[in-house]
Motif scaffolding. Structure first.
Motif, PDB file in Angstrom:
ATOM      1  N   THR A   1       0.837  -1.210   0.000  1.00 10.12           N
ATOM      2  CA  THR A   1       0.000   0.000   0.000  1.00 10.12           C
ATOM      3  C   THR A   1       0.867   1.253   0.000  1.00 10.12           C
ATOM      4  O   THR A   1       0.343   2.366  -0.109  1.00 10.12           O
ATOM      5  CB  THR A   1      -0.938   0.026   1.221  1.00 10.12           C
ATOM      6  N   LYS A   2       2.195   1.087   0.143  1.00  9.57           N
ATOM      7  CA  LYS A   2       3.113   2.235   0.190  1.00  9.57           C
ATOM      8  C   LYS A   2       4.342   1.920  -0.661  1.00  9.57           C
ATOM      9  O   LYS A   2       5.442   1.740  -0.151  1.00  9.57           O
ATOM     10  CB  LYS A   2       3.539   2.519   1.630  1.00  9.57           C
ATOM     11  N   VAL A   3       4.149   1.868  -1.965  1.00 11.21           N
ATOM     12  CA  VAL A   3       5.229   1.512  -2.874  1.00 11.21           C
ATOM     13  C   VAL A   3       5.730   2.756  -3.598  1.00 11.21           C
ATOM     14  O   VAL A   3       4.954   3.479  -4.224  1.00 11.21           O
ATOM     15  CB  VAL A   3       4.751   0.462  -3.897  1.00 11.21           C
ATOM     16  N   THR A   4       7.035   3.001  -3.508  1.00  8.66           N
ATOM     17  CA  THR A   4       7.629   4.137  -4.204  1.00  8.66           C
ATOM     18  C   THR A   4       7.976   3.749  -5.639  1.00  8.66           C
ATOM     19  O   THR A   4       8.008   2.561  -5.993  1.00  8.66           O
ATOM     20  CB  THR A   4       8.912   4.595  -3.492  1.00  8.66           C
ATOM     21  N   ASP A   5       8.277   4.747  -6.458  1.00  7.80           N
ATOM     22  CA  ASP A   5       8.688   4.467  -7.833  1.00  7.80           C
ATOM     23  C   ASP A   5       9.959   3.628  -7.866  1.00  7.80           C
ATOM     24  O   ASP A   5      10.118   2.742  -8.721  1.00  7.80           O
ATOM     25  CB  ASP A   5       8.916   5.779  -8.589  1.00  7.80           C
ATOM     26  N   GLU A   6      10.870   3.907  -6.935  1.00  6.18           N
ATOM     27  CA  GLU A   6      12.131   3.150  -6.874  1.00  6.18           C
ATOM     28  C   GLU A   6      11.876   1.694  -6.506  1.00  6.18           C
ATOM     29  O   GLU A   6      12.494   0.775  -7.068  1.00  6.18           O
ATOM     30  CB  GLU A   6      13.080   3.792  -5.858  1.00  6.18           C
ATOM     31  N   GLN A   7      10.956   1.465  -5.570  1.00  4.88           N
ATOM     32  CA  GLN A   7      10.628   0.092  -5.175  1.00  4.88           C
ATOM     33  C   GLN A   7       9.940  -0.654  -6.310  1.00  4.88           C
ATOM     34  O   GLN A   7      10.192  -1.845  -6.525  1.00  4.88           O
ATOM     35  CB  GLN A   7       9.751   0.112  -3.923  1.00  4.88           C
TER      36      GLN A   7
ATOM     37  N   ALA B   1      12.653  -1.620  -8.794  1.00  5.03           N
ATOM     38  CA  ALA B   1      13.480  -2.718  -8.301  1.00  5.03           C
ATOM     39  C   ALA B   1      12.736  -4.042  -8.414  1.00  5.03           C
ATOM     40  O   ALA B   1      13.318  -5.070  -8.806  1.00  5.03           O
ATOM     41  CB  ALA B   1      13.884  -2.453  -6.856  1.00  5.03           C
ATOM     42  N   ALA B   2      11.450  -4.041  -8.086  1.00  2.62           N
ATOM     43  CA  ALA B   2      10.641  -5.255  -8.187  1.00  2.62           C
ATOM     44  C   ALA B   2      10.493  -5.691  -9.645  1.00  2.62           C
ATOM     45  O   ALA B   2      10.562  -6.886  -9.964  1.00  2.62           O
ATOM     46  CB  ALA B   2       9.282  -5.039  -7.550  1.00  2.62           C
ATOM     47  N   ALA B   3      10.287  -4.722 -10.549  1.00  2.80           N
ATOM     48  CA  ALA B   3      10.147  -5.048 -11.974  1.00  2.80           C
ATOM     49  C   ALA B   3      11.440  -5.637 -12.524  1.00  2.80           C
ATOM     50  O   ALA B   3      11.423  -6.611 -13.292  1.00  2.80           O
ATOM     51  CB  ALA B   3       9.748  -3.807 -12.759  1.00  2.80           C
TER      52      ALA B   3
ATOM     53  N   LEU C   1      -1.834   1.782  -9.101  1.00  2.83           N
ATOM     54  CA  LEU C   1      -0.651   0.922  -8.991  1.00  2.83           C
ATOM     55  C   LEU C   1      -0.961  -0.457  -9.545  1.00  2.83           C
ATOM     56  O   LEU C   1      -0.133  -1.057 -10.251  1.00  2.83           O
ATOM     57  CB  LEU C   1      -0.197   0.823  -7.537  1.00  2.83           C
ATOM     58  N   ARG C   2      -2.147  -0.986  -9.270  1.00  5.64           N
ATOM     59  CA  ARG C   2      -2.514  -2.303  -9.795  1.00  5.64           C
ATOM     60  C   ARG C   2      -2.488  -2.297 -11.316  1.00  5.64           C
ATOM     61  O   ARG C   2      -2.007  -3.246 -11.945  1.00  5.64           O
ATOM     62  CB  ARG C   2      -3.911  -2.722  -9.325  1.00  5.64           C
TER      63      ARG C   2
END
Length: 349
Positions: free
Chosen positions: A184-190, A193-195, A334-335
């Motif tokens: 519920t609190k994902v930054t652009d950087e996170q 990194a996940a992608a 985000l989804r």
């Protein structure tokens, strides 16, 4: 190794708009494949002498697109993060919980969102919950390899892993693997990194499974040794005496989720039968067939109290000592971003 075409066959077989199990024409349940468990609608069948009619889908986004495009059903079974889409599109109406005695026994944590319950009524009836974690063949995969989610990017397992064809589940995995436990609190950087991690994981994927039965089949075939799995895929493998273990305590953690039913607006069937179906599902006695047949937990606290601790642990529903990412409702934007990126990653971009 070339990715399997099993996905295409599985989707084609399981999600046709035509009812897959035709029975009582007055109630069409649009559901996940595998949920046509007689014990869940037992009192419904006792009253009407027949089962509901079922049509099946393989993932939440596909189900939403189908009903948003005009497919008519009486009740649909989305997971929690999808409910806002149904509401925003005006596809559903509130449940009259005065007609559902067991509503009072639903664990309050599953209704702790204004998306599910507000001054307009109760828009969602949580029914089942489970986890997503590492399923693996312990005869061929050492325990130390699955002590970390990095097993999915380990070159040793190139062409021997499988991930769900579900954006929510693969992003839960990617976030956990890169140190995020709250989506519920994902930054652009996170997100980036996940992608990036998911692109690496995609290089090892033999196939993206469309439903748990497909996942269990490709593991049983020996093609896949490690999968990101729900409880039911593991339950199916255990039932066939296949060597399988379920690792929920990788050092980065695992995820949890819950699902339930929405009441479709302008539904074609009987409203009375829709409530009878939900009353059968939500009664405490439904917890036993749910865990026996699919390996999932029930939202009814009285139902869960009927189950032994051994049963819960065997199904992978016990407490763990590792981080947990709860797949609760998150930002719809985000989804959509995750869904679009996932499609690019699967296509090799």
């Amino acid at each position: 190794m070339k990715k399997s075409s099993l996905l295409l066959a599985g989707v084609a077989a399981s999600v046709l708009a035509a009812p897959a199990l035709a029975a009582d024409k007055d109630l069409l349940v649009f559901d996940w494949a595998g949920f046509e468990v007689p014990g869940l609608f037992e009192t419904y069948k006792e009253k009407y002498g027949d089962s509901p009619t079922y049509a099946f889908y393989g993932d939440d986004d596909e189900a939403y697109q189908k009903v948003a495009s005009g497919f008519k059903a009486d009740v649909v079974h989305p997971c929690s993060q999808m409910v806002s889409k149904y509401r925003d599109a005006g596809l559903i109406e509130p449940w009259d919980v005065s007609k559902i005695p067991a509503f009072a026994d639903i664990d309050p944590k599953f209704l702790d969102s204004p998306i599910f319950k507000d001054e307009g009524g109760v828009w969602y009836l949580p029914t089942d919950w489970g986890v997503t974690a590492i399923a693996y063949n312990p005869e061929q995969v050492p325990a130390e390899d699955v002590a970390t989610l990095q097993v999915f990017v380990n070159p040793k397992y190139k062409g021997r892993t499988s991930l769900p064809n579900s954006s929510d589940d693969v992003w839960a995995l990617a976030y956990l693997a890169t140190g995020v436990t709250d989506w519920t609190k994902v930054t652009d950087e996170q997100f980036k990194a996940a992608a990036d991690w998911l692109r690496k994981a995609n290089e090892n994927v033999q196939s993206y499974w469309a439903d748990p039965s497909e996942m269990s089949q490709i593991m049983a075939s020996g093609e896949v040794l490690v999968a990101w799995s729900w409880n039911d895929g593991v339950a199916y493998l255990k039932a066939d005496n296949y060597p399988v273990a379920f690792q929920r305590e990788a050092k980065e953690g695992s995820s949890t989720w819950f699902c339930g039913y929405v009441n479709m607006k302008d539904a074609p069937g009987s409203e009375e039968k829709a409530y009878d179906f939900m009353n059968s599902w939500l009664r405490p006695e439904a917890a036993q067939p749910l865990i026996d047949e699919i390996g999932y937990g029930h939202s009814n606290t009285k139902g869960m109290a009927l189950l032994s601790e051994e049963q819960k642990l065997d199904a992978g529903l016990g407490p763990i000592n590792a981080p947990i990412l709860a797949q609760v409702p998150n930002d719809p934007k985000l989804r959509e971003k995750q869904l679009a990126e996932f499609e690019k990653i699967k296509a090799g971009y």
